[in-house]
Scaffold this motif. Structure first.
Motif, PDB file in Angstrom:
ATOM      1  N   SER A  41      27.466  49.076   0.192  1.00 32.52           N
ATOM      2  CA  SER A  41      27.236  48.142  -0.915  1.00 32.52           C
ATOM      3  C   SER A  41      28.189  48.407  -2.064  1.00 32.52           C
ATOM      4  O   SER A  41      28.655  49.532  -2.271  1.00 32.52           O
ATOM      5  N   GLN A  42      28.492  47.344  -2.807  1.00 28.89           N
ATOM      6  CA  GLN A  42      29.305  47.432  -4.013  1.00 28.89           C
ATOM      7  C   GLN A  42      28.475  48.061  -5.121  1.00 28.89           C
ATOM      8  O   GLN A  42      27.274  47.811  -5.221  1.00 28.89           O
ATOM      9  N   THR A  43      29.090  48.890  -5.950  1.00 32.43           N
ATOM     10  CA  THR A  43      28.410  49.465  -7.108  1.00 32.43           C
ATOM     11  C   THR A  43      28.835  48.711  -8.365  1.00 32.43           C
ATOM     12  O   THR A  43      29.813  47.952  -8.351  1.00 32.43           O
ATOM     13  N   ASN A  44      28.122  48.926  -9.460  1.00 34.05           N
ATOM     14  CA  ASN A  44      28.403  48.209 -10.710  1.00 34.05           C
ATOM     15  C   ASN A  44      29.748  48.575 -11.319  1.00 34.05           C
ATOM     16  O   ASN A  44      30.307  47.798 -12.088  1.00 34.05           O
ATOM     17  N   ASP A  45      30.292  49.746 -10.999  1.00 30.93           N
ATOM     18  CA  ASP A  45      31.568  50.177 -11.581  1.00 30.93           C
ATOM     19  C   ASP A  45      32.778  49.735 -10.759  1.00 30.93           C
ATOM     20  O   ASP A  45      33.890  50.186 -10.994  1.00 30.93           O
ATOM     21  N   GLY A  46      32.590  48.843  -9.795  1.00 33.11           N
ATOM     22  CA  GLY A  46      33.702  48.303  -9.012  1.00 33.11           C
ATOM     23  C   GLY A  46      34.041  49.094  -7.775  1.00 33.11           C
ATOM     24  O   GLY A  46      34.994  48.770  -7.080  1.00 33.11           O
ATOM     25  N   ASN A  47      33.292  50.132  -7.496  1.00 36.38           N
ATOM     26  CA  ASN A  47      33.533  50.915  -6.292  1.00 36.38           C
ATOM     27  C   ASN A  47      32.497  50.538  -5.234  1.00 36.38           C
ATOM     28  O   ASN A  47      31.843  49.507  -5.343  1.00 36.38           O
ATOM     29  N   ALA A  48      32.348  51.360  -4.219  1.00 35.09           N
ATOM     30  CA  ALA A  48      31.376  51.086  -3.155  1.00 35.09           C
ATOM     31  C   ALA A  48      30.631  52.370  -2.826  1.00 35.09           C
ATOM     32  O   ALA A  48      31.086  53.474  -3.120  1.00 35.09           O
TER      33      ALA A  48
END
Length: 140
Positions: free
Chosen positions: A58-65
Protein backbone atom coordinates in the motif's frame (compact mmCIF):
# COMPACT_ATOMS: atom_id res chain seq x y z
CA UNK A 1 -49.00 -81.10 -22.11
CA UNK A 2 -45.64 -80.16 -20.57
CA UNK A 3 -45.20 -80.47 -16.87
CA UNK A 4 -44.13 -77.30 -14.94
CA UNK A 5 -41.52 -77.81 -12.24
CA UNK A 6 -40.70 -75.41 -9.37
CA UNK A 7 -37.57 -77.17 -8.21
CA UNK A 8 -34.31 -75.30 -7.46
CA UNK A 9 -31.83 -75.99 -10.26
CA UNK A 10 -28.63 -77.88 -9.58
CA UNK A 11 -25.27 -76.12 -9.54
CA UNK A 12 -24.58 -77.26 -13.09
CA UNK A 13 -27.77 -75.65 -14.38
CA UNK A 14 -27.30 -72.15 -12.89
CA UNK A 15 -26.74 -69.18 -15.25
CA UNK A 16 -23.67 -67.65 -13.52
CA UNK A 17 -20.53 -68.61 -15.36
CA UNK A 18 -17.37 -69.36 -13.37
CA UNK A 19 -15.42 -67.40 -16.01
CA UNK A 20 -17.16 -64.14 -15.00
CA UNK A 21 -16.14 -64.70 -11.38
CA UNK A 22 -12.52 -65.30 -12.34
CA UNK A 23 -12.44 -62.14 -14.48
CA UNK A 24 -13.88 -60.05 -11.62
CA UNK A 25 -11.38 -61.47 -9.14
CA UNK A 26 -8.44 -60.68 -11.47
CA UNK A 27 -9.72 -57.12 -12.05
CA UNK A 28 -10.08 -56.47 -8.31
CA UNK A 29 -6.58 -57.85 -7.70
CA UNK A 30 -5.04 -55.61 -10.36
CA UNK A 31 -6.78 -52.48 -9.02
CA UNK A 32 -5.79 -53.29 -5.45
CA UNK A 33 -2.16 -53.88 -6.51
CA UNK A 34 -2.07 -50.51 -8.32
CA UNK A 35 -3.39 -48.64 -5.26
CA UNK A 36 -0.92 -50.32 -2.91
CA UNK A 37 1.98 -49.71 -5.32
CA UNK A 38 1.18 -45.99 -5.54
CA UNK A 39 1.37 -45.67 -1.75
CA UNK A 40 4.47 -47.84 -1.35
CA UNK A 41 6.43 -46.22 -4.18
CA UNK A 42 5.39 -42.71 -3.11
CA UNK A 43 3.85 -41.38 -6.31
CA UNK A 44 1.73 -38.99 -4.24
CA UNK A 45 4.82 -37.42 -2.64
CA UNK A 46 6.17 -36.06 -5.91
CA UNK A 47 3.45 -33.39 -6.13
CA UNK A 48 4.78 -30.05 -4.85
CA UNK A 49 2.62 -27.75 -2.80
CA UNK A 50 2.49 -23.99 -3.38
CA UNK A 51 3.50 -21.76 -0.51
CA UNK A 52 0.62 -19.57 0.65
CA UNK A 53 0.71 -16.30 2.59
CA UNK A 54 -1.01 -12.92 2.57
CA UNK A 55 0.81 -9.62 1.98
CA UNK A 56 -0.49 -6.07 1.59
CA UNK A 57 1.30 -3.53 -0.62
CA UNK A 58 0.00 0.00 0.00
CA UNK A 59 0.94 3.63 -0.58
CA UNK A 60 1.79 5.64 2.55
CA UNK A 61 0.89 9.29 3.19
CA UNK A 62 4.51 10.44 2.71
CA UNK A 63 4.64 9.22 -0.92
CA UNK A 64 6.39 5.95 -0.23
CA UNK A 65 5.00 2.41 0.04
CA UNK A 66 4.70 -0.23 2.72
CA UNK A 67 4.59 -4.03 2.48
CA UNK A 68 2.98 -5.82 5.45
CA UNK A 69 2.73 -9.56 6.10
CA UNK A 70 -0.97 -10.04 7.00
CA UNK A 71 -1.58 -13.82 6.81
CA UNK A 72 0.89 -16.63 7.55
CA UNK A 73 -0.57 -19.50 5.53
CA UNK A 74 2.16 -22.16 5.29
CA UNK A 75 5.03 -19.72 4.64
CA UNK A 76 8.08 -19.52 6.89
CA UNK A 77 9.15 -16.06 5.69
CA UNK A 78 8.50 -13.43 3.00
CA UNK A 79 10.99 -11.73 0.71
CA UNK A 80 10.25 -8.26 -0.70
CA UNK A 81 12.05 -7.19 -3.89
CA UNK A 82 11.78 -4.14 -6.19
CA UNK A 83 12.44 -3.68 -9.89
CA UNK A 84 14.62 -0.55 -9.46
CA UNK A 85 18.01 -0.75 -7.72
CA UNK A 86 17.85 2.94 -6.68
CA UNK A 87 14.81 2.24 -4.47
CA UNK A 88 15.67 1.33 -0.87
CA UNK A 89 13.99 -1.13 1.45
CA UNK A 90 13.88 -0.47 5.19
CA UNK A 91 14.84 -2.80 6.77
CA UNK A 92 17.17 -4.06 4.08
CA UNK A 93 17.30 -6.67 2.44
CA UNK A 94 13.48 -6.82 2.74
CA UNK A 95 12.94 -10.10 4.55
CA UNK A 96 9.89 -10.54 6.79
CA UNK A 97 10.02 -13.28 9.41
CA UNK A 98 6.76 -12.78 11.36
CA UNK A 99 3.14 -11.92 10.61
CA UNK A 100 2.65 -8.19 11.21
CA UNK A 101 6.19 -7.23 10.12
CA UNK A 102 6.52 -4.45 7.52
CA UNK A 103 9.05 -3.25 4.98
CA UNK A 104 9.13 0.38 3.88
CA UNK A 105 9.78 1.03 0.16
CA UNK A 106 11.26 4.51 -0.36
CA UNK A 107 13.22 6.65 -2.79
CA UNK A 108 14.57 10.23 -2.85
CA UNK A 109 13.04 11.03 -6.24
CA UNK A 110 9.65 10.04 -7.54
CA UNK A 111 9.76 6.83 -9.56
CA UNK A 112 7.50 3.96 -10.56
CA UNK A 113 8.58 0.59 -9.27
CA UNK A 114 7.23 -2.96 -9.25
CA UNK A 115 7.13 -4.46 -5.76
CA UNK A 116 7.15 -8.27 -5.64
CA UNK A 117 6.46 -10.31 -2.48
CA UNK A 118 7.66 -13.93 -2.52
CA UNK A 119 6.61 -16.45 0.16
CA UNK A 120 9.30 -18.94 1.18
CA UNK A 121 8.15 -22.31 2.53
CA UNK A 122 9.81 -25.30 4.11
CA UNK A 123 12.42 -26.89 1.89
CA UNK A 124 13.05 -23.57 0.12
CA UNK A 125 9.98 -23.67 -2.13
CA UNK A 126 8.96 -20.18 -3.33
CA UNK A 127 5.70 -18.68 -4.59
CA UNK A 128 4.97 -15.06 -5.59
CA UNK A 129 2.02 -14.02 -3.41
CA UNK A 130 1.73 -10.31 -4.34
CA UNK A 131 3.00 -8.00 -7.05
CA UNK A 132 2.03 -4.38 -7.59
CA UNK A 133 3.23 -1.31 -9.49
CA UNK A 134 3.59 1.65 -7.10
CA UNK A 135 5.02 5.17 -7.31
CA UNK A 136 7.49 5.98 -4.54
CA UNK A 137 9.48 9.09 -3.68
CA UNK A 138 8.91 12.57 -2.35
CA UNK A 139 8.61 14.09 -5.82
CA UNK A 140 11.24 16.74 -5.14
Amino acid sequence: MKEISFEIPDRDERGVSPVIGVILMVAITVILAAVIASFVLGFGDSVSENVQAGADISQTNDGNASVTWISEGNAESLNVSVSDDSVTLDPSPGNLSNVGDSVRVQNATETGVTVTVTAIGSGGSRTVVAQEEVTVGTGS
